[in-house]
Design an enzyme around this catalytic site. Structure first.
Site, PDB file in Angstrom:
ATOM      1  CG  ASN A   1      -4.395  -9.982   5.081  1.00  0.00           C
ATOM      2  OD1 ASN A   1      -3.714 -10.509   4.192  1.00  0.00           O
ATOM      3  ND2 ASN A   1      -4.483  -8.664   5.240  1.00  0.00           N
TER       4      ASN A   1
ATOM      5  N   GLY B   1      -2.789  -3.820  13.209  1.00  0.00           N
ATOM      6  CA  GLY B   1      -1.399  -4.061  13.614  1.00  0.00           C
ATOM      7  C   GLY B   1      -0.926  -3.207  14.781  1.00  0.00           C
TER       8      GLY B   1
ATOM      9  CB  SER C   1      -5.503  -5.219  17.211  1.00  0.00           C
ATOM     10  OG  SER C   1      -4.550  -4.357  16.616  1.00  0.00           O
TER      11      SER C   1
ATOM     12  CD  GLU D   1      -9.308  -5.316   8.118  1.00  0.00           C
ATOM     13  OE1 GLU D   1      -8.975  -6.241   8.861  1.00  0.00           O
ATOM     14  OE2 GLU D   1      -8.667  -4.986   7.115  1.00  0.00           O
TER      15      GLU D   1
ATOM     16  CG  HIS E   1      -5.837  -4.810   3.706  1.00  0.00           C
ATOM     17  ND1 HIS E   1      -4.842  -4.011   4.223  1.00  0.00           N
ATOM     18  CD2 HIS E   1      -6.191  -5.678   4.687  1.00  0.00           C
ATOM     19  CE1 HIS E   1      -4.610  -4.394   5.471  1.00  0.00           C
ATOM     20  NE2 HIS E   1      -5.414  -5.397   5.779  1.00  0.00           N
TER      21      HIS E   1
ATOM     22  CD  GLU F   1      -1.437  -3.742   5.645  1.00  0.00           C
ATOM     23  OE1 GLU F   1      -1.309  -4.759   4.943  1.00  0.00           O
ATOM     24  OE2 GLU F   1      -1.524  -3.772   6.884  1.00  0.00           O
TER      25      GLU F   1
ATOM     26  CE  LYS G   1      -1.765  -7.419   7.689  1.00  0.00           C
ATOM     27  NZ  LYS G   1      -1.744  -6.123   8.304  1.00  0.00           N
TER      28      LYS G   1
HETATM   29  C1  PEP Z   1      -5.408  -6.840   8.661  1.00  0.00           C
HETATM   30  O1  PEP Z   1      -4.313  -6.681   8.131  1.00  0.00           O
HETATM   31  O2  PEP Z   1      -6.423  -6.938   7.970  1.00  0.00           O
HETATM   32  C2  PEP Z   1      -5.467  -6.905  10.120  1.00  0.00           C
HETATM   33  C3  PEP Z   1      -6.623  -6.909  10.684  1.00  0.00           C
HETATM   34  O3  PEP Z   1      -4.254  -6.964  10.777  1.00  0.00           O
HETATM   35  P1  PEP Z   1      -4.038  -7.165  12.368  1.00  0.00           P
HETATM   36  O4  PEP Z   1      -4.923  -8.297  12.795  1.00  0.00           O
HETATM   37  O5  PEP Z   1      -2.590  -7.484  12.492  1.00  0.00           O
HETATM   38  O6  PEP Z   1      -4.417  -5.885  13.017  1.00  0.00           O
END
Ligand code: PEP
Length: 247
Positions: A8, A170, A206, A164, A97, A99, A10
């Site tokens: 992803n 993040g 992460s 998630e 997601h 976000e 983003k």
């Molecule tokens: C995500 O944005 O779906 C995600 C898992 O981000 P990160 O790997 O940076 O935690």
């Protein structure tokens, strides 16, 4: 066993940068298992999807959108429909997601529409679910997950669900590995209760080259969704390499 590794990006990237990225990533895709048992998907900013599709047409990489709209077309300035994503060759789309839930106020009724739009357009939805830290501290995780998964009750085709927890995205912090396995199991059984079918259940939050092996070896986790560690081709390539060996 079929596994997924999903990037992803983003809101990151430039058209020149994407060409370099794919050129570098190509050397990590030579393992036969990447073609047969491991599905690699890149969900890019929508303006770059056509470029990405062109650059990856000879490679074992699928392309996905990061969101789609609740309507097929019309007066919705700035939006992208699921049909448009399918039209330019996307196979997948991220929906819900954290976000988008947080910054765009996307709730279950909006997200259910998006899932249906994706399905009608022939896209495979990747529904992101997960609890916030407050919800976790209130022991509300299961209730939250059930509510989030309930929007999949009318889905007919292949479905991916990414667990998630938003406090792991993040932050460099991941839940305990056993907890992730348990949550993925729970999501699989809730989805089965709802639809009588199986979905692929992934983990995201992460994930990086240091911790991906456990997820790729687990029988309860069907792959990973990777944000930050997918932004550089070397780190995403390493994750693919480890995933292919673990498979
Ligand atoms: C995500 O944005 O779906 C995600 C898992 O981000 P990160 O790997 O940076 O935690």
């Amino acid at each position: 066993m079929k596994k997924y590794i999903i990037a992803n990006w983003k809101m990151s990237g430039t058209s020149a940068g994407i060409a370099d990225y794919i050129a570098c990533l190509t050397k990590y895709l030579t393992n036969k298992r990447v073609e047969n048992e491991l599905t690699v998907i890149i969900c890019a900013p929508h303006v770059y999807l056509s470029t990405l599709k062109d650059l990856t047409k000879e490679l074992s990489i699928s392309v996905g959108g990061q969101d789609c709209h609740t309507h097929t077309k019309g007066a919705f300035t700035g939006e992208t429909s699921a049909e448009m994503l399918a039209d330019i060759g996307c196979k997948y789309v991220l929906i819900g997601h954290s976000e988008r839930r947080k910054y765009n106020g996307e709730d279950e009724s909006i997200l259910k529409n998006k899932v249906i739009m994706a399905q009608n357009a022939g896209l495979i939805p990747i529904l992101c679910v997960g609890e916030s830290l407050v919800e976790r501290e209130q022991n509300a995780t299961l209730e939250v997950l059930k509510r989030q998964i309930s929007i999949l009750d009318e889905v007919k085709g292949e479905t991916l669900i990414a667990y998630e927890p938003d406090w792991a995205i993040g932050t460099g912090v991941t839940p305990k590995f056993n907890d992730i396995q348990t949550m993925c199991n729970t999501i699989a059984s809730e989805y089965h209760k709802l639809t009588g079918k199986d979905a692929y259940i992934l983990y995201g939050g992460s994930v990086n080259a240091e911790n991906v092996l456990d997820f790729m070896q687990s029988e309860d986790v069907d792959g990973v969704l990777v944000g930050k560690a997918s932004l550089l081709p070397e780190s995403f390539g390493k994750i693919i390499e480890i995933g292919a060996q673990a498979n």
